[in-house]
Design a protein around this motif. Structure first.
Motif, PDB file in Angstrom:
ATOM      1  N   ASN A   1      61.588  80.444  18.592  1.00 17.48           N
ATOM      2  CA  ASN A   1      60.626  81.299  17.898  1.00 17.48           C
ATOM      3  C   ASN A   1      59.693  80.436  17.040  1.00 17.48           C
ATOM      4  N   GLY A   2      58.679  81.064  16.483  1.00 21.05           N
ATOM      5  CA  GLY A   2      57.657  80.337  15.731  1.00 21.05           C
ATOM      6  C   GLY A   2      58.230  79.570  14.553  1.00 21.05           C
ATOM      7  N   LYS A   3      59.222  80.169  13.889  1.00 21.24           N
ATOM      8  CA  LYS A   3      59.823  79.530  12.708  1.00 21.24           C
ATOM      9  C   LYS A   3      60.573  78.251  13.113  1.00 21.24           C
ATOM     10  N   GLN A   4      61.336  78.368  14.197  1.00 23.84           N
ATOM     11  CA  GLN A   4      62.092  77.186  14.674  1.00 23.84           C
ATOM     12  C   GLN A   4      61.130  76.073  15.103  1.00 23.84           C
ATOM     13  N   ASP A   5      60.082  76.469  15.815  1.00 26.73           N
ATOM     14  CA  ASP A   5      59.096  75.485  16.282  1.00 26.73           C
ATOM     15  C   ASP A   5      58.440  74.782  15.084  1.00 26.73           C
ATOM     16  N   ALA A   6      58.057  75.579  14.083  1.00 28.03           N
ATOM     17  CA  ALA A   6      57.383  75.003  12.909  1.00 28.03           C
ATOM     18  C   ALA A   6      58.319  74.060  12.156  1.00 28.03           C
TER      19      ALA A   6
END
Ligand SMILES: Cc1ncc(COP(=O)(O)O)c(C=O)c1O
Length: 344
Positions: A291-296
């Motif tokens: 998800n976006g949080k993990q990627d960031a």
């Protein structure tokens, strides 16, 4: 935490040492040297058969030149719709084939299937002389999505191709990873299964820039010295290309196994954290759905990798999730995998 590509790694010590050794003194240029004959014999011994071997410096050149030997300019070549030759070689195969066409076909999770190939061949209408006749098929081993064709799968696809009068090319940019994964002999995975020509990659496994076009059939190789020269891929200081292949072959399977092991460790660690993986992990690539949080968080921690998109994935990303590609190599350190896992 470098997982962007196995091309991001340097060269192995064995390759560098072989280069230093070969650098000394003078040799005949353009491959007319004893070491080049020695490496050709090494490759024939590895494949348990007289092979016709031509070294080039890129995988794109190996694929495009190899394919040009399998079809006349009016022919067509079947390949998976997301194959490197279809999506990532800027038309080089068509360029070297002088107008012959690649025909992209569907697979399952990045792999061609025997039934899919059968269907593609039987539904292709050979309207003489209007349609381009099918002349060859190309398989990527290991695949662009980190899968591996078993010997049985290669044998089945080659048999279907042969039955229809088609040659088989194998894009083996990561052939070492496939052999390390399957533990079979290079001969069983290629000519004994029906493959006519292999692009045998060394670069991703630790050479600086070296691939071999390996023909298992003398007649197909007949004009290849001219194709390679005319295509601008006969390297003048050829012995330095030869040295890379010699060094690569010293420990290619140890290195490929290490890369595969790092990918397995990564996949297991991610799955333990509940992260889904979009394709079976069989070689040195892992495609997690993040998800976006993990990627960031991973990017902020300095991890390097690319988004992949949904290409026949087994897991369909939802909400703010996306599929990313992680590639391991001979140079990947266990600590890099551990650090990546800590940040997910
Ligand atoms: C499956 C596959 N084939 C061929 C190539 C081409 O190699 P090169 O970049 O050396 O032309 C690559 C490179 O990424 C690849 O992944």
């Amino acid at each position: 935490m470098f997982f962007a590509s196995d091309n991001g790694a340097g060269a192995t010590p064995a390759v560098l040492n072989a280069l230093i050794k070969a650098n000394d003194g003078y040799r005949a240029a353009y491959g007319n040297d004893d070491e080049t004959r020695e490496v050709e014999n090494l490759i024939s011994a590895l494949f348990e058969k007289q092979c016709y071997v031509f070294l080039v410096s890129t995988g794109t050149a190996a694929n495009a030149l190899a394919l040009s030997a399998l079809t006349p300019p009016w022919g067509a070549v079947l390949a998976h719709k997301h194959a490197h030759i279809v999506e990532d070689e800027c038309g080089a195969p068509e360029f070297y084939m002088h107008g012959a066409r690649l025909i992209p076909i569907d697979g399952v999770a990045g792999k061609l299937t025997a039934s899919g190939v059968e269907q593609a061949i039987s539904s292709y209408s050979p309207r003489v002389p209007h349609a381009m006749p099918l002349k060859a098929i190309s398989l990527t081993q290991s695949t662009e999505t980190g899968g591996v064709y078993s010997v049985k799968e290669v044998t089945e696809i080659c048999a279907i191709a042969k039955n229809a009068g088609l040659y088989t090319h194998m894009d083996g940019a990561r052939f070492g990873n496939a052999i390390a994964a399957l533990g079979c002999s290079p001969a069983d995975l290629t000519w004994r299964a029906g493959v006519d020509v292999l692009s045998f990659g060394a670069t991703k496994g630790g050479a600086l820039a070296c691939e071999a076009v390996v023909f298992f059939n003398e007649a197909l190789a007949e004009d290849f010295i001219y194709r390679r020269k005319r295509g601008g891929h006969l390297i003048s200081k050829h012995r330095l290309l030869t040295a890379q292949m010699k060094g690569y072959l010293e420990d290619w399977l140890v290195n490929a196994k290490h890369a595969n092991d790092m990918a397995t460790m990564m996949a297991k660690g991610l799955q333990d954290k509940g992260i889904k993986i979009a394709y079976p992990v069989e070689a040195n690539e892992v495609f997690p759905v993040l998800n976006g949080k993990q990627d960031a968080a991973l990017k902020a921690a300095g991890a390097s990798y690319y988004p992949w998109g949904d290409k026949e994935s087994l897991v369909k990303p939802q909400d703010d999730k996306n599929i990313f590609r992680l590639v391991t190599s001979f140079a990947t350190k266990r600590e890099e995998v551990e650090a990546f896992l800590r940040h997910t």
